[in-house]
Design an enzyme around this catalytic site. Sequence first.
Site, PDB file in Angstrom:
ATOM      1  CG  ASP A  32      -2.105   0.872   1.144  1.00  0.00           C
ATOM      2  OD1 ASP A  32      -1.919   2.089   0.921  1.00  0.00           O
ATOM      3  OD2 ASP A  32      -3.231   0.374   1.280  1.00  0.00           O
ATOM      4  CB  SER A 118     -15.837  -0.331 -10.703  1.00  0.00           C
ATOM      5  OG  SER A 118     -16.916   0.538 -10.442  1.00  0.00           O
ATOM      6  CE1 TYR A 142     -12.540   3.919  -9.430  1.00  0.00           C
ATOM      7  CE2 TYR A 142     -14.835   3.440  -9.930  1.00  0.00           C
ATOM      8  CZ  TYR A 142     -13.690   3.169  -9.224  1.00  0.00           C
ATOM      9  OH  TYR A 142     -13.673   2.140  -8.314  1.00  0.00           O
TER      10      TYR A 142
HETATM   11  C1  UD1 Z   1     -19.230   4.284  -8.269  1.00  0.00           C
HETATM   12  C2  UD1 Z   1     -19.541   2.827  -8.569  1.00  0.00           C
HETATM   13  C3  UD1 Z   1     -19.068   1.958  -7.423  1.00  0.00           C
HETATM   14  C4  UD1 Z   1     -17.615   2.252  -7.100  1.00  0.00           C
HETATM   15  C5  UD1 Z   1     -17.462   3.717  -6.757  1.00  0.00           C
HETATM   16  C6  UD1 Z   1     -16.011   4.085  -6.458  1.00  0.00           C
HETATM   17  C7  UD1 Z   1     -21.587   2.970  -9.895  1.00  0.00           C
HETATM   18  C8  UD1 Z   1     -23.018   2.626  -9.982  1.00  0.00           C
HETATM   19  N1  UD1 Z   1     -20.964   2.643  -8.771  1.00  0.00           N
HETATM   20  O1  UD1 Z   1     -20.019   4.662  -7.190  1.00  0.00           O
HETATM   21  O2  UD1 Z   1     -19.230   0.593  -7.766  1.00  0.00           O
HETATM   22  O3  UD1 Z   1     -17.242   1.483  -6.015  1.00  0.00           O
HETATM   23  O4  UD1 Z   1     -17.889   4.467  -7.886  1.00  0.00           O
HETATM   24  O5  UD1 Z   1     -15.920   5.387  -6.018  1.00  0.00           O
HETATM   25  O6  UD1 Z   1     -21.020   3.512 -10.807  1.00  0.00           O
HETATM   26  N2  UD1 Z   1     -24.185  11.354  -3.778  1.00  0.00           N
HETATM   27  C9  UD1 Z   1     -25.021  12.294  -3.178  1.00  0.00           C
HETATM   28  N3  UD1 Z   1     -24.505  13.021  -2.142  1.00  0.00           N
HETATM   29  C10 UD1 Z   1     -23.234  12.872  -1.683  1.00  0.00           C
HETATM   30  C11 UD1 Z   1     -22.402  11.912  -2.307  1.00  0.00           C
HETATM   31  C12 UD1 Z   1     -22.923  11.172  -3.351  1.00  0.00           C
HETATM   32  O7  UD1 Z   1     -26.166  12.463  -3.559  1.00  0.00           O
HETATM   33  O8  UD1 Z   1     -22.849  13.586  -0.748  1.00  0.00           O
HETATM   34  C13 UD1 Z   1     -24.764  10.535  -4.864  1.00  0.00           C
HETATM   35  C14 UD1 Z   1     -23.930  10.460  -6.132  1.00  0.00           C
HETATM   36  O9  UD1 Z   1     -24.223  11.522  -6.992  1.00  0.00           O
HETATM   37  C15 UD1 Z   1     -24.402   9.096  -6.667  1.00  0.00           C
HETATM   38  C16 UD1 Z   1     -24.679   8.277  -5.419  1.00  0.00           C
HETATM   39  O10 UD1 Z   1     -24.818   9.206  -4.359  1.00  0.00           O
HETATM   40  O11 UD1 Z   1     -25.603   9.224  -7.393  1.00  0.00           O
HETATM   41  C17 UD1 Z   1     -23.547   7.328  -5.073  1.00  0.00           C
HETATM   42  O12 UD1 Z   1     -22.327   8.047  -5.107  1.00  0.00           O
HETATM   43  P1  UD1 Z   1     -20.961   7.419  -4.577  1.00  0.00           P
HETATM   44  O13 UD1 Z   1     -21.147   6.840  -3.246  1.00  0.00           O
HETATM   45  O14 UD1 Z   1     -19.902   8.427  -4.789  1.00  0.00           O
HETATM   46  O15 UD1 Z   1     -20.752   6.179  -5.527  1.00  0.00           O
HETATM   47  P2  UD1 Z   1     -20.944   5.949  -7.128  1.00  0.00           P
HETATM   48  O16 UD1 Z   1     -20.362   7.067  -7.892  1.00  0.00           O
HETATM   49  O17 UD1 Z   1     -22.324   5.502  -7.388  1.00  0.00           O
END
Ligand code: UD1
Length: 314
Positions: A32, A118, A142
């Site tokens: 790491d 992913s 990503y």
């Molecule tokens: C994506 C991948 C996931 C991967 C991750 C790595 C998909 C479906 N998933 O996750 O498998 O492990 O990247 O980083 O592509 N959000 C809010 N408020 C916040 C933060 C996030 O509304 O404060 C929303 C985002 O816009 C999104 C959802 O929550 O729609 C999930 O976001 P996040 O947890 O960052 O993961 P993904 O981008 O979905």
Amino acid sequence: MSLAIVTGGAGFIGSTLVRSLVADGYHVRVIDNLTSGKRDNLAGLDQVDLCVADLRSPGAFEKFLEPGAPVYHLAAIPSVPRSISDPVPSHESNINATFNLLQACVARKTGRVVYAASSSAYGDTEVLPKTERMRPQPLSPYAMQKLAGEYYCSVFSHCYGLETVSLRFFNVFGPRQDPTSPYSGVLSIFLNCLIDRKAPTIFGDGEQSRDFTFVEDVAALCMKASLAPAATVTGNVYNAGNGHSYTLNQTWRMLCEMRGLDIQPEYGPPRAGDVKDSLADTQAAVRDLGHNPKFTFEEGLRLTLDWYQQSRGE
Ligand code: UD1
């Protein structure tokens, strides 16, 4: 005692996998670079060596690989929005480093490589659940980087005889996920807002859905992927999801109900590169790897909430 190697083993998912391997009797060597991983994540584990090295420099880590030892490749720079705002580091860490690792595994004749791919590789599909047979349609650097890594794994299986299995992780959550960065996973942010009795910001209308998967189920699947019959699984890609999905609005409501609170979220503009809906078809992983998720979403949320409360001394 058998040796297992975990890249990114000081990170959130990696350190959970390390704990599961140690519990199963392995001695674990963690590689790491500690950019997002933390020594603290491995605190209290005797059967673990931490080798601080960066996979972007081939000469720096090859010596830590051992003939025959299984390798779990979890080192990466995660986050869709981070890969959009700053694509070079994630390109280097997610594609170049993966290539370097695979080459070194061939040179050192390691055992099977289990690669953290992913679910983002799917992008927006017309049909749910998402099956491994669907054409990937990455929507962000990503997603593209993680997809390139899985293609490289398959190619290394075919061309160099290196056993590889790629697992497409679906929105993993659980203890030790760092909630403090703007790029943190949404549940780590939601759970800490809940503890603080603060409204979270939801990007978009909150009707996007995710197949949130508890980290211990993902760690268990990684270990199964390492041991499954080579003839069946080598070079393949499998969904590592729970098989149920929840919208962000539903999720925040569930959390508020768990605490008897009524806090309205705030809403902001949708995030670039965001996938609308995500739900894993887990049949192939169940059939070939014996995938058997043990935690419902609610159980995982409760365990994670307890962990954040304890780690914050509350
Ligand atoms: C994506 C991948 C996931 C991967 C991750 C790595 C998909 C479906 N998933 O996750 O498998 O492990 O990247 O980083 O592509 N959000 C809010 N408020 C916040 C933060 C996030 O509304 O404060 C929303 C985002 O816009 C999104 C959802 O929550 O729609 C999930 O976001 P996040 O947890 O960052 O993961 P993904 O981008 O979905």
